[in-house]
Design a protein around this motif. Structure first.
Motif, mmCIF file in Angstrom:
data_model
loop_
_atom_site.group_PDB
_atom_site.id
_atom_site.type_symbol
_atom_site.label_atom_id
_atom_site.label_comp_id
_atom_site.label_asym_id
_atom_site.label_seq_id
_atom_site.Cartn_x
_atom_site.Cartn_y
_atom_site.Cartn_z
ATOM 1 N N PRO A 38 0.816 -1.221 0.000
ATOM 2 C CA PRO A 38 0.000 0.000 0.000
ATOM 3 C C PRO A 38 0.851 1.273 0.000
ATOM 4 C CG PRO A 38 -0.771 -1.553 1.652
ATOM 5 C CD PRO A 38 0.542 -2.065 1.177
ATOM 6 N N VAL A 39 0.328 2.298 -0.638
ATOM 7 C CA VAL A 39 0.978 3.609 -0.704
ATOM 8 C C VAL A 39 -0.081 4.683 -0.480
ATOM 9 C CG1 VAL A 39 2.262 5.232 -2.142
ATOM 10 C CG2 VAL A 39 2.710 2.792 -2.344
ATOM 11 N N THR A 40 0.261 5.709 0.290
ATOM 12 C CA THR A 40 -0.588 6.896 0.381
ATOM 13 C C THR A 40 0.113 8.020 -0.368
ATOM 14 O OG1 THR A 40 -1.348 6.217 2.581
ATOM 15 C CG2 THR A 40 -1.789 8.492 1.931
ATOM 16 N N TYR A 41 -0.513 8.483 -1.441
ATOM 17 C CA TYR A 41 0.035 9.611 -2.200
ATOM 18 C C TYR A 41 -0.699 10.870 -1.748
ATOM 19 C CZ TYR A 41 2.201 12.190 -6.016
ATOM 20 O OH TYR A 41 2.961 13.089 -6.743
ATOM 21 N N ALA A 62 0.664 -7.333 18.259
ATOM 22 C CA ALA A 62 0.261 -7.139 16.862
ATOM 23 C C ALA A 62 0.300 -5.662 16.514
ATOM 24 C CB ALA A 62 -1.146 -7.692 16.642
ATOM 25 N N PHE A 63 0.847 -5.369 15.342
ATOM 26 C CA PHE A 63 0.912 -4.000 14.840
ATOM 27 C C PHE A 63 0.229 -3.954 13.479
ATOM 28 C CE2 PHE A 63 4.427 -4.621 17.698
ATOM 29 C CZ PHE A 63 4.514 -3.440 18.407
ATOM 30 N N ILE A 64 -0.630 -2.970 13.299
ATOM 31 C CA ILE A 64 -1.329 -2.799 12.028
ATOM 32 C C ILE A 64 -1.182 -1.358 11.562
ATOM 33 C CG2 ILE A 64 -3.630 -2.611 10.987
ATOM 34 C CD1 ILE A 64 -4.443 -5.111 12.389
ATOM 35 N N VAL A 65 -0.842 -1.195 10.289
ATOM 36 C CA VAL A 65 -0.879 0.113 9.640
ATOM 37 C C VAL A 65 -1.919 0.036 8.527
ATOM 38 C CG1 VAL A 65 0.358 1.745 8.179
ATOM 39 C CG2 VAL A 65 1.521 0.740 10.133
ATOM 40 N N LEU A 66 -2.872 0.944 8.533
ATOM 41 C CA LEU A 66 -3.816 1.084 7.417
ATOM 42 C C LEU A 66 -3.478 2.366 6.671
ATOM 43 C CD1 LEU A 66 -7.293 0.044 8.923
ATOM 44 C CD2 LEU A 66 -5.555 -1.382 7.793
ATOM 45 N N GLN A 67 -3.606 2.329 5.343
ATOM 46 C CA GLN A 67 -3.225 3.470 4.519
ATOM 47 C C GLN A 67 -4.304 3.855 3.527
ATOM 48 O OE1 GLN A 67 1.453 2.419 3.911
ATOM 49 N NE2 GLN A 67 0.676 4.381 3.190
ATOM 50 N N ASN A 68 -4.406 5.145 3.301
ATOM 51 C CA ASN A 68 -5.264 5.713 2.260
ATOM 52 C C ASN A 68 -6.714 5.242 2.398
ATOM 53 O OD1 ASN A 68 -5.555 7.429 0.024
ATOM 54 N ND2 ASN A 68 -5.386 5.729 -1.416
#
Length: 386
Positions: free
Chosen positions: A114-117, A165-171
């Motif tokens: 995933p990428v956040t632009y 547990a580690f979670i990153v959500l993007q965009n």
């Protein structure tokens, strides 16, 4: 093999230096490159890469140079991306994403994470301003780093370390999941929070596990009050709103800035969530600033910062910080140098409570109102030893 002076150090040099000092930061700037990269690695198997563009470069070349260095660093240090944010003009996105894809694929790195632009114009006008990448070492984890999917869209990364547990959500946006592209900003904001909560629940967490958020809002001054109302309402539903006598408020650290998205959404968000079993949960400490009122007091539901304390390292997420007074109004109008100094003072006060200094910052983004303020910013931070 890695380079030592004008590029990457050897992998064992990184490991040796991290083992001795706890954190190592290196500026990487190959000859004739149109981008520079700073890599900072901790003894917890995490690293932050910050690439900066150049005003003399055509977009494709700047992006290619930046991602070539990032990809080389990922390979040399044996790291995996868990969060990636690109700041640049929306017009530059196609060229940047092609350069990213080619650079990662050329080095055997899958480019489908995933990428956040984010619309962040560089001071020189159009082009690539920079890239911030958070990475982890698979050797330090309990298993693999997994990509989180929302339908057929990659929207986040998940990993476990020392049982947590580690979670990153993007965009994460509100233009899908029931909200049409033409929906009002307020409706999109509500759907955005609902979508984040749904995805977290699918991963076995709730929004209450969120420690850090980033919000990118189109036309922010036109509806920031309404956005705060929507966030407050949703945080109330999620059981996050502070109760009387709760000091500091147990709210995620947060940054909210004006930025258009390539999808023309009114709002988008990234987040970090943390959870664990008994005895494995990292220490989560919500921070207030001794010289700044809690944002909750004037209607914005976030903490000034949050500390994620692990057994071998503490990571402080600093919320969006500006030169504002107790009521949230801007200080020193017309004096950008005083505003920058005030902002740095407030950050220093916040992290100083946990024994950290400005020079301990691994990655940061500065948002300026006018292009000519960039030179003043660099002059001011250099004068403070950064």
């Amino acid at each position: 093999m890695g380079k030592t002076s004008a590029g990457l150090v050897r992998q064992n040099s990184w490991q040796d230096r991290v083992r001795k000092k706890g954190m190592v930061s290196l500026m990487i700037s190959p000859p004739k490159s149109t981008a520079t990269l700073r890599a900072t690695q901790t003894n917890a198997g995490e690293a932050f890469f910050v690439a900066s563009g150049c005003n003399c470069a055509e977009v494709s070349r700047a992006a290619s140079d930046a991602y070539a260095q990032i990809a080389d660093a990922l390979g040399e240090m044996e790291m995996e991306i868990v969060q990636e944010r690109i700041f640049g003009s929306l017009s530059a996105k196609p060229a940047v994403m092609i350069a990213r894809y080619n650079a990662l694929r050329a080095r055997g790195i899958l480019p489908d994470t995933p990428v956040t632009y984010i619309q962040g114009h560089p001071p020189w006008g159009e082009g690539l301003a920079g890239v911030i990448v958070h990475t982890v070492s698979p050797l330090e984890l309990d298993g693999e780093v997994c990509t989180i999917m929302d339908g057929d869209i990659p929207c986040g990364r998940k990993w476990r370390r020392n049982g947590a547990a580690f979670i990153v959500l993007q965009n994460i946006q509100g233009v899908s999941d029931g909200a049409a592209p033409g929906a009002t900003p307020l409706l999109q904001a509500r759907y955005m929070f609902d979508r984040a909560e749904r995805i977290l629940q699918e991963q076995g967490l709730k929004y209450r596990a969120v420690a850090r958020t980033w919000f990118y809002l189109s036309d922010i001054l036109e509806w920031y009050g309404a956005f705060n109302d929507a966030r407050n309402a949703k945080y109330g539903e999620f059981g996050l709103m502070p109760e009387a006598g709760c000091d500091p408020p147990l709210l995620p650290a947060s940054t909210g800035v004006e930025a258009d998205t390539p999808q023309s959404a009114y709002c988008a968000m990234d987040l970090v969530a943390v959870s664990g079993h008994d005895g494995s949960h990292p220490q989560i400490k919500y921070l207030s600033n001794p010289h700044q009122q809690d944002a909750f007091r004037y209607g914005s539901a976030f903490s000034r910062g949050v500390l994620l304390g692990k057994s071998d390292v503490s990571l402080i997420h600093v919320s969006g910080t500006a030169a504002i007074d107790e009521a949230g109004k801007s200080l020193y109008p017309g004096d950008v140098r005083a505003q920058i100094d005030c902002t740095l003072d407030k950050i220093e006060d916040l992290i100083g409570q946990e024994g950290a200094k400005l020079e301990d910052i691994c990655a940061a983004t500065a948002f300026i109102k006018h292009p000519e303020f960039a030179a003043v910013f660099w002059e001011t931070v250099a004068a403070r030893g950064l």
